[in-house]
Design a protein around this motif. Structure first.
Motif, PDB file in Angstrom:
ATOM      1  N   LEU A 106      45.382  38.156  38.270  1.00  0.00           N
ATOM      2  CA  LEU A 106      45.264  37.631  39.621  1.00  0.00           C
ATOM      3  C   LEU A 106      44.947  38.763  40.602  1.00  0.00           C
ATOM      4  O   LEU A 106      44.045  38.643  41.444  1.00  0.00           O
ATOM      5  CB  LEU A 106      46.553  36.927  40.027  1.00  0.00           C
ATOM      6  CG  LEU A 106      46.625  36.413  41.474  1.00  0.00           C
ATOM      7  CD1 LEU A 106      45.675  35.244  41.658  1.00  0.00           C
ATOM      8  CD2 LEU A 106      48.042  36.006  41.816  1.00  0.00           C
ATOM      9  N   LEU A 107      45.656  39.878  40.490  1.00  0.00           N
ATOM     10  CA  LEU A 107      45.413  41.014  41.398  1.00  0.00           C
ATOM     11  C   LEU A 107      44.038  41.601  41.176  1.00  0.00           C
ATOM     12  O   LEU A 107      43.355  41.961  42.139  1.00  0.00           O
ATOM     13  CB  LEU A 107      46.506  42.072  41.213  1.00  0.00           C
ATOM     14  CG  LEU A 107      47.891  41.638  41.691  1.00  0.00           C
ATOM     15  CD1 LEU A 107      48.930  42.674  41.286  1.00  0.00           C
ATOM     16  CD2 LEU A 107      47.912  41.389  43.187  1.00  0.00           C
ATOM     17  N   GLN A 108      43.605  41.711  39.932  1.00  0.00           N
ATOM     18  CA  GLN A 108      42.273  42.228  39.660  1.00  0.00           C
ATOM     19  C   GLN A 108      41.209  41.356  40.332  1.00  0.00           C
ATOM     20  O   GLN A 108      40.288  41.874  40.961  1.00  0.00           O
ATOM     21  CB  GLN A 108      42.011  42.296  38.147  1.00  0.00           C
ATOM     22  CG  GLN A 108      42.737  43.420  37.475  1.00  0.00           C
ATOM     23  CD  GLN A 108      42.515  43.399  35.980  1.00  0.00           C
ATOM     24  OE1 GLN A 108      42.916  42.465  35.296  1.00  0.00           O
ATOM     25  NE2 GLN A 108      41.876  44.437  35.472  1.00  0.00           N
ATOM     26  N   GLU A 109      41.382  40.051  40.220  1.00  0.00           N
ATOM     27  CA  GLU A 109      40.427  39.125  40.821  1.00  0.00           C
ATOM     28  C   GLU A 109      40.461  39.185  42.350  1.00  0.00           C
ATOM     29  O   GLU A 109      39.438  39.349  42.997  1.00  0.00           O
ATOM     30  CB  GLU A 109      40.719  37.699  40.345  1.00  0.00           C
ATOM     31  CG  GLU A 109      39.852  36.641  41.010  1.00  0.00           C
ATOM     32  CD  GLU A 109      40.338  35.227  40.762  1.00  0.00           C
ATOM     33  OE1 GLU A 109      39.938  34.352  41.557  1.00  0.00           O
ATOM     34  OE2 GLU A 109      41.101  34.997  39.815  1.00  0.00           O
ATOM     35  N   LYS A 110      41.646  39.050  42.925  1.00  0.00           N
ATOM     36  CA  LYS A 110      41.764  38.927  44.373  1.00  0.00           C
ATOM     37  C   LYS A 110      41.552  40.245  45.125  1.00  0.00           C
ATOM     38  O   LYS A 110      41.116  40.241  46.270  1.00  0.00           O
ATOM     39  CB  LYS A 110      43.134  38.346  44.753  1.00  0.00           C
ATOM     40  CG  LYS A 110      43.377  36.957  44.213  1.00  0.00           C
ATOM     41  CD  LYS A 110      42.384  35.947  44.735  1.00  0.00           C
ATOM     42  CE  LYS A 110      42.716  34.547  44.280  1.00  0.00           C
ATOM     43  NZ  LYS A 110      41.751  33.562  44.727  1.00  0.00           N
ATOM     44  N   LEU A 111      41.870  41.382  44.465  1.00  0.00           N
ATOM     45  CA  LEU A 111      41.722  42.681  45.127  1.00  0.00           C
ATOM     46  C   LEU A 111      40.446  43.399  44.697  1.00  0.00           C
ATOM     47  O   LEU A 111      40.151  44.498  45.174  1.00  0.00           O
ATOM     48  CB  LEU A 111      42.943  43.570  44.862  1.00  0.00           C
ATOM     49  CG  LEU A 111      44.298  42.993  45.261  1.00  0.00           C
ATOM     50  CD1 LEU A 111      45.407  43.970  44.937  1.00  0.00           C
ATOM     51  CD2 LEU A 111      44.314  42.594  46.735  1.00  0.00           C
ATOM     52  N   GLY A 112      39.695  42.792  43.791  1.00  0.00           N
ATOM     53  CA  GLY A 112      38.446  43.386  43.337  1.00  0.00           C
ATOM     54  C   GLY A 112      38.641  44.668  42.548  1.00  0.00           C
ATOM     55  O   GLY A 112      37.843  45.603  42.645  1.00  0.00           O
ATOM     56  N   LEU A 113      39.679  44.718  41.730  1.00  0.00           N
ATOM     57  CA  LEU A 113      39.976  45.925  40.949  1.00  0.00           C
ATOM     58  C   LEU A 113      39.237  45.909  39.612  1.00  0.00           C
ATOM     59  O   LEU A 113      39.026  44.918  39.008  1.00  0.00           O
ATOM     60  CB  LEU A 113      41.481  46.039  40.696  1.00  0.00           C
ATOM     61  CG  LEU A 113      42.367  46.039  41.944  1.00  0.00           C
ATOM     62  CD1 LEU A 113      43.835  46.018  41.534  1.00  0.00           C
ATOM     63  CD2 LEU A 113      42.076  47.248  42.794  1.00  0.00           C
TER      64      LEU A 113
END
Length: 158
Positions: A151-158
């Motif tokens: 989720l963080l990778q997707e939403k924060l563009g990581l």
């Protein structure tokens, strides 16, 4: 039970905080200014889901560091428990103690929740991204531990 928790949203100013940390230091919101930060609230150190979430963040810490993020985990645990948790799990980021629940309440991460069919008051597993100016860029309440990193990778563009 208590009043319904605050519900923050993207674009809101992150509530200020000043908390004791594992290792004997302190972390304040002002200390995080100038770079993005990831703040995650979790119920208790050394419990199964919280340890899984902490270790997932540990194992993917380089993603956040490379994007300029400082990671801070906040729980109601006393500092001594956070010291033990950080040492046992080799956690590379800051762990802060909010025994009074005041910071959790300000972020809407403390309140009524359903645990095994019973309503209790406690920490609502939540994650917030804050930009360099102290503005929320991502808000997620009731984080699902298994999908947290994706989720963080997707939403924060990581």
């Amino acid at each position: 039970m208590s009043t319904p928790p605050v519900k923050l949203a993207v674009g809101d100013t992150a509530p200020a905080f000043d908390l004791a940390t594992a290792g004997g230091g302190r972390v304040r919101l002002e200390d995080l200014r100038g770079a993005p930060a990831l703040i995650w609230f979790y119920p208790a150190a050394n419990t199964s889901l919280c340890t899984k979430q902490a270790c997932d963040l540990r194992d993917n810490h380089r993603l956040f560091v490379d994007a300029g993020y400082r990671v801070v985990g906040i729980s109601p645990d006393p500092v001594a428990e956070l010291d033990r948790f950080a040492a046992e799990q080799d956690l590379p980021y800051t762990l802060a103690s909010d025994e009074s629940h005041a910071v959790m309440a300000a972020y809407g991460a403390w309140g009524e929740k359903n645990m095994y069919g019973k309503l209790v008051e406690g920490t609502i597993r939540s994650t917030f991204a804050i930009d360099a100016d102290g503005v929320l860029t991502f808000v997620k309440y009731r984080v699902g531990t298994p999908k947290h990193i994706a989720l963080l990778q997707e939403k924060l563009g990581l």
